[in-house]
Design a protein around this motif. Structure first.
Motif, PDB file in Angstrom:
ATOM      1  N   ARG A  43       0.817  -1.218   0.000  1.00  0.00           N
ATOM      2  CA  ARG A  43       0.000   0.000   0.000  1.00  0.00           C
ATOM      3  C   ARG A  43       0.851   1.269   0.000  1.00  0.00           C
ATOM      4  O   ARG A  43       0.407   2.308   0.427  1.00  0.00           O
ATOM      5  N   ASP A  46       0.629   5.017  -5.157  1.00  0.00           N
ATOM      6  CA  ASP A  46      -0.697   5.578  -5.438  1.00  0.00           C
ATOM      7  C   ASP A  46      -1.727   4.481  -5.652  1.00  0.00           C
ATOM      8  O   ASP A  46      -2.898   4.643  -5.328  1.00  0.00           O
ATOM      9  N   ASP A  48      -2.823   0.772  -4.574  1.00  0.00           N
ATOM     10  CA  ASP A  48      -2.626  -0.297  -3.604  1.00  0.00           C
ATOM     11  C   ASP A  48      -2.784  -1.637  -4.314  1.00  0.00           C
ATOM     12  O   ASP A  48      -3.712  -1.830  -5.102  1.00  0.00           O
ATOM     13  N   SER A  69      -6.192  -1.057  -6.342  1.00  0.00           N
ATOM     14  CA  SER A  69      -7.062  -0.006  -5.824  1.00  0.00           C
ATOM     15  C   SER A  69      -6.346   1.337  -5.876  1.00  0.00           C
ATOM     16  O   SER A  69      -5.342   1.539  -5.188  1.00  0.00           O
ATOM     17  N   ASN A  70      -6.875   2.253  -6.700  1.00  0.00           N
ATOM     18  CA  ASN A  70      -6.272   3.574  -6.852  1.00  0.00           C
ATOM     19  C   ASN A  70      -6.760   4.486  -5.732  1.00  0.00           C
ATOM     20  O   ASN A  70      -7.954   4.534  -5.425  1.00  0.00           O
ATOM     21  N   ASN A  71      -5.830   5.217  -5.130  1.00  0.00           N
ATOM     22  CA  ASN A  71      -6.204   6.130  -4.050  1.00  0.00           C
ATOM     23  C   ASN A  71      -7.067   7.268  -4.587  1.00  0.00           C
ATOM     24  O   ASN A  71      -6.900   7.700  -5.729  1.00  0.00           O
TER      25      ASN A  71
END
Length: 195
Positions: A43, A46, A48, A69-71
């Motif tokens: 994580r 940018d 995860d 998973s994009n922040n």
């Protein structure tokens, strides 16, 4: 009169100490991410990378799967390339870049994953480097699971051009394959630093 005063002082002291004794302090354990699965997570970038695993139906070949998973504050991004970590010879099949929207996520499981071939089998941990379109790269050590039980049927990513077919290798017998064999070289999980 003296007894009431002592009782009031004792109760007052107790009321003042309860918050200190009943709290966890700073950096509460309940605020940290907890993962009880045998997968790899990273994580720090940018995007995860969560739940990364290689599912293998036969020795030397498998499907890399993860959730990307994009922040929310990060721009739209893409997973461009996957390679073996330092000193690891790994062949990765060509794949269309995975597009991850701002604040969005992509499950590689739904897209079929990416075929990887190399010298690994269930119980091993394979170092991988994932490269993203924004220039960031993520290194993680991914466990290899046999295509059995909850992983059954998940080793179905297409082969790399010119790679030997997985049908040439004998598929694992789910009754006999073990990822807990202490005599198998590489079967131990890598050491991780505690926070």
């Amino acid at each position: 009169m003296l007894l009431r005063r002592n009782t009031a002082l004792a109760l007052g002291a107790l009321v003042l100490t309860v918050p200190a004794l009943g709290s966890c302090g700073f950096n509460y354990a309940t605020d940290r991410v907890t993962n009880y699965s045998n997968t790899a997570n990273e994580r720090s970038a940018d995007v995860d990378v969560v739940g990364a695993v290689i599912v293998s139906e036969a020795a030397g070949s498998g499907t890399f799967l993860a959730t990307l998973s994009n922040n929310p504050e990060a721009d739209e991004d893409t997973l461009e390339a996957i390679s073996g970590g330092s000193g690891v010879e790994l062949e990765v099949a060509d794949f269309e870049p995975y597009e991850i929207a701002e604040g969005g996520l992509v499950s590689m499981l739904q897209e079929g994953g990416v075929r990887v071939t190399g010298d690994f089998e269930p119980g091993d941990f394979v170092p991988l480097t994932l490269e993203f379109g924004n220039g960031e790269s993520v290194e993680l050590t991914v466990p290899v699971h046999p295509a059995c039980d909850e992983y059954e049927g998940l080793d179905d990513a297409p082969q790399a051009d010119g790679a030997a077919s997985t049908t040439e290798a004998e598929p694992y017998d789910c009754e006999g394959v073990s990822v807990q064999d202490p005599g198998h070289e590489g079967s131990e999980a890598p050491e991780t630093e505690s926070e």
